[in-house]
Design a protein around this motif. Structure first.
Motif: not given
Lengths: 166, 348, 64
Positions: B205-213, B280-289
């Motif tokens: 969830l913190s990765g979804m915050m606007p802090l670039g985590i 992979a899931n989190i990385t892929a999510g960040h890349v796509v977003l």
């Protein structure tokens, strides 16, 4: 994959592992242990409360069933007592009735016998009186009839006439 | 009420993550990458995503506002200084007579002229962005859950934030631990399962915050988590578990010999798949977003801008779901492996 | 064609396979839920585990 291994940071790995294991033990001591035991206590409390409510309900049911049973027994007992009383009453009445009839019969019988005796005595008495009376009358008649000579001679003649000598 | 509040928070998070990535959008990251000033937008977006996925020695809230973090290097002794000494790789850091250079997020030992000394290997124990986030997350978890634990002293029902956390604790216990491990053995694994679930979920969830985590999108972190799962599985396993690995009961002897290496390999593949899946899931999510956010800038027409904004919003919501789902799956599979380790086969 | 191209084709094939597999699992789970709505939670759990296992293979192929 090769790139991943090339970028593998030992520093981050060590930090993550050490911090995470520390976190597990700290949380176990200060959070999970108390939280889980509190939740279990609460669940146990709820379960106990429900169980005791259930047992109370069952007890109530048993109690009311008991009451019902006692009532039923009382009813049955009352019925039997009543029945017995009724039977006793009837038997007493019957006994009394039969005894009374026997007594009455006896009285009637004796009365009848006495009446018969009295009657017989009266009849005998009457017979005696009638006999003596008849004799008296006959004497008187004979005395009046046969007071003179002529009449005596007539009577003997009539009597001799009747007494036909054949 | 609480749900509505959460929904609003979630929506706001997605909205702000969009704007924050936008702020992070690089105008001139050239000094980081040491390339020419003339970069087209496509390369810029690519560089930004690559930069975001990597660990850093700075905590960059948005471009131009970067917090320096402490650097700790093991080089025949500890060298400790702030990463601001590098000035984003522009200058060499001098510590106790040794010179270090920061290049593409990695620290190299150099001579005073800036030439990398290949034969000198150093170990970088710096408090990087990820380490800082992990420390903060540990503190957050400790504070919120010990607060929940203390709230039970006041009454049987927790208040405030604990009211959200308690059902989640029960969820981990009743829907993950007990069905997979069993009523008899689950208690000794609860601490690990709960910790790993909340750790991964809150970091996602913190990765979804606007802090670039991007901590759980780092293979090092997932490797560490999977390794701990692996060790706990092996060290708590009963003899049934080992029996099924080394001498599978109920199959003919040649089959047993064939199954032995497969089963042994299986014990390693299981945590390996845990590691790869989360990473992979989190990385892929960040890349796509981030790619979609990049497309908002790259698109020339306002209609396309709007469409990509909507798509980003939609995928952001999906990613919030994925954040939970991945934490759930990691914990669930971990519990499943623990369950197989303590399973008692009465049927054989 | 060089080795990398073949690797890419292989990855593509594996992703197709994984996609089909997960699709089958999802479809079967839907059928099962429609048949037994009261067992939804259990079916979902089993579905997620199975899908996650296939996904693991897919990711291993993509990143290896």
């Amino acid at each position: 994959m090769e790139e991943l291994f090339k970028d593998f940071s030992i520093g981050l790995f060590v930090w993550q592992t050490v911090l995470f294991i520390t976190l597990i033990f700290l949380l176990k001591k200060y959070a999970w242990g108390p939280i889980l035991s509190s939740i279990e206590d609460r669940e146990q409390g709820i379960k106990d409360a429900l169980d005791s409510a259930q047992s109370a309900r069952e007890e109530m049911q048993a109690l009311s069933a008991d009451n019902q049973k006692v009532l039923q027994e009382a009813k049955v007992e009352r019925d039997t007592i009543l029945k017995e009383a009724r039977e006793m009453k009837e038997s007493i009445i019957n006994d009394a009735r039969s005894a009374a009839s026997v007594e009455a019969d006896k009285v009637i019988e004796s009365a009848r016998e006495q009446i018969q005796n009295e009657k017989m005595a009266a009849i005998t008495d009457l017979k005696n009186q009638v006999a003596s009376l008849s004799i008296d009358i006959a004497e008187k008649v004979l005395k009046s009839e046969l007071s003179d000579q002529q009449k005596q001679k007539d009577f003997v003649a009539a009597a001799l006439k009747d007494a036909d000598l054949n | 009420m609480m749900k509505a509040k959460l929904n609003i928070i979630a929506t706001l998070l997605v909205l702000f993550s969009t704007t924050a990535f936008a702020l992070e959008h690089p105008d001139d990251h050239s000094h980081d990458h040491g390339e020419g000033q003339t970069m087209d937008l496509k390369t810029e977006i690519k560089q930004t995503i690559k930069h975001h996925l990597k660990d850093a020695h700075y905590f960059e809230l948005y471009h131009g506002l970067a917090m320096p973090l402490p650097v700790i290097i093991w080089d025949n002794g500890i060298h400790l200084f702030m990463s601001s000494s590098f000035d984003h790789g522009h200058t060499l850091a001098n510590s106790k007579g040794n010179y270090y250079n920061l290049d593409h997020g990695k620290i190299y030992k150099t001579d005073s002229e800036g030439h990398v000394l290949d034969n000198q290997s150093i170990i970088d124990f710096s408090i990087t962005k990820n380490v800082l986030v992990i420390i903060l997350m540990c503190a957050f978890l400790l504070i919120s859950f010990s607060k929940l634990a203390r709230s039970y002293k006041k009454g049987p029902i927790p208040t405030g934030f604990g009211r959200i956390l308690e059902p989640l604790v029960l969820f981990v216990r009743d829907d993950i631990a007990i069905p997979n491990i069993g009523e008899k053995h689950y208690k000794k694994y609860m601490s690990y399962l709960l910790t790993v679930f909340f750790f991964i979920w809150f970091l996602n969830l913190s990765g979804m915050m606007p802090l670039g985590i991007n901590v759980t999108g780092s293979i090092v972190v997932t490797f560490s988590l999977a390794l701990i799962t692996y060790f706990i599985t092996q060290f708590t396993a009963n003899k049934n578990y080992w029996g099924h690995i080394f001498w599978m009961p109920g199959v003919p002897v040649p089959m047993k010999i064939i199954l032995l290496p497969i089963e042994l390999l299986g014990t390693i593949i299981k945590p390996f798949s845990l590691m790869i899946r989360l990473y992979a899931n989190i990385t892929a999510g960040h890349v796509v977003l981030m790619s979609l956010i990049g497309l908002i800038y790259a698109a020339q027409h306002w209609l396309a801008n709007g469409a990509f904004f909507g798509l980003t919003l939609f995928l952001g919501v999906i990613e919030l779901l994925v954040a939970f789902l991945q934490a759930y799956i990691f914990t669930m599979l971990t519990a499943l492996y623990f369950g197989s380790a303590v399973e008692e086969h009465d049927d054989h | 064609m060089d080795a990398e191209t073949f690797a890419m084709i292989g990855k593509g094939l594996i992703v197709i396979g994984a996609g089909l597999g997960i699709g089958k699992i999802g479809g079967s789970a839907m059928d099962a839920i429609a048949r037994q709505p009261e067992a939804t939670a259990k079916i979902q759990t089993a579905m997620i585990i199975a899908a996650a296992l296939i996904e693991g293979i897919g990711f291993a192929a993509l990143f290896a």
